[in-house]
Structures are given as C-alpha cells and as structure tokens.
Motif scaffolding. Sequence first.
Motif: not given
Length: 320
Positions: A226-239
Amino acid sequence: MALIDTAEAVQRLKKNQVVAIPTETVYGLAGRIHSPEALRAIFTTKQRPLFDPLIVHVLDTSQIKDLAQEWPPEIAALTDAFWPGPLTVVVPKSARVNPLISSGLETVALRSPAHPKAREILTQLGEPLAAPSANLFGRTSPTKAEHVLEEFNHAVAVVDGGPCAIGIESTVVRWVSSPSPELQILRPGGVSRAELENHFQQSGFKLKVMQIQTNASPGHLEHHYQPTLPLAVVQGPPTATAKEMVAKQLGVPMDRLWELRLSTDPRLAARELYDQLRHLSSHREGAILFGQPRAWEGPEWEALRDRIQRASTVYIHLNN
Ligand code: TXA
Ligand code: MG
C-alpha cells in the motif's frame, strides 16, 4: 546513512548488519542467514510480524544443499530455466534453516537474483542472504535506491543498482504431487503463468499450473503493497462520475485526486507501478485514482492486477 558500494555492503553483512541491495525485481533488505542478530534486525527494521517468512537468495543451485531437504525434478527443471531471475521456489526445508527465516513452517523459499550487484555481493560473501523487500511491512516495495533511503529515513545503507528492471516482486511457486501433480502460484510476479506453462509443456512434464488463493504465502495479505495515500481503483476509464464517486467515498476533494497512469505494455507498467505510487503519494494529501483498463483482464496482467487490488483502499466496479 547513505549509499554504499558492494565491498562495503559485504563488510557490513559480515559484521551481522543489514543492508539494502538491488535485485532485478525490487530492492531487498539483506542479512546473513546464519546470523540470528541480522535476521532479527530485518524483522524489526521492517516492523514485520514474525509469522511472515523470508526469501533466501542464493547465487545458484550449488548453495541449496544446506537449505532444501528435497529438490523434486519439477523444481529443478524450473530453476534450470528461470534462474537467475524473478522466480522463488518453496521447497521442504533442511533442519539447518533458522526458524526465523521460515517462520516455523516446514518449507523455505529460495530465489537466485539476476541483478549483477546482488550477484557480486553473494559471490564476495560466499553464502546466501535472507532478504525481504526493503519497505515497511504492508507498504509499497522500493524500486530505486532513493525509495529505500526515504522509507527508513536514511537509517538503512543502500547499494544503488539503478531502477529495478522488472519492478514487481518475484513469482512464488510450490510443487505438490497429490492429489494430482500441480505447480501452485502463491504470489504472481515477474515470471508469468504462461511462461511457466510453456516451459513445462516444452520439457515434457504433465502438470497443471494453478494460481491459488490461500494463506499458503503468509505475507501476501489482502492489504499489502500500500502507498501512503489511499488508492482508489475503478474499472475502465476514470470518468467524471467515477471521480465523483471516489471523492465522496474517500471524503477527499475532486481536485485532490491524483491519477495513476501506466504504460499499455505489462512489462513497462510493472516497472512504473511502485515508482508512480510513491511519486503520487508525495502530494501528501488527497488520494490516488487508477482507472483499470479493460485490457488488464488478460492473463499477462495477472501480477499487476494482484498488486493493484492489494494496494487499493477502495475498488469500485462500475456497471457501464
Ligand atoms: O522479488 C522478490 O521476491 C523480493 C526480492 C527482494 O527478492 N522479495 C520479496 O520478499 O518480495 P518479501 O518478503 O517481501 O515477500 C516474500 C513472500 C511473502 O509473501 C512470504 O510470505 C512468501 O514470500 N514466503 C516466504 N517463505 C515462504 C514459505 N516458506 N512458504 C510460503 N510462502 C513463503
Ligand atoms: Mg514485501
């Protein structure tokens, strides 16, 4: 403490100290396998729980005699093909392996690194080295010397071997004979499943290669890397909709979402991933956003999918 050369690293290792060394996958925090003092220092420096066993790094198979109790032909075929390189094999351990290395398991994990500086150190030292990735437990692995300095506030000396050519950790495998012969991938990594399958096919072994989801690799936890900032993953392009959802869910302003962008080639993307996660974390506030491309569903992306998922705080499946 700062950068040291390989000769200095060997001197320190001989004095039972730990030093960070480059490998082709990620930097490792190395100590002598016969020094309880060095082994304990690895765990305390990383703040790593003792249940998480260490990988032993060897120059080649001439160093495995005192470590492995068994060396099945399936494993020998693999190490002939992929060593030195990003493949770690888990085999029944010899009684001489310090229990701190194997965390009380009956097995030991072995790998022969390809990085010339790691090999130089192993050659000069003349014995294997225990080395987990040189990061605090649960965090992103370092792929540059400066990452290690930063991670431990300059308290650990590092041999600078440049940016790691592979950039994610080795593939960890074990072979089981029953109920049917099977090579189990405990952690996907630098060697892909396709490469392992092709190799067995070509060398005439009849066995399946399976990715397994168990706690057989005790340190490969759901939340890791884990990075020190939270990571959010979305499927497909980040609209815009995706960004709004993430901002809301994490409680951060939209203009503090830092987008992670990776190459479309899996080998290049692996090289960039940890460096980019660290780089974006240096914003110190907000969150990192990654739009996981559809192409990532392919088998060649298995290891990256695994790391991104474990590194993420939120993983959003959008129905579009
Ligand atoms: O590429 C790599 O493998 C890097 C470089 C430095 O060689 N090392 C690395 O070590 O990633 P570490 O400690 O961060 O991860 C080792 C993984 C952990 O998930 C650990 O649980 C698993 O290997 N492991 C070690 N010994 C094991 C064993 N006897 N049985 C099952 N899993 C084991
Ligand atoms: Mg690690």
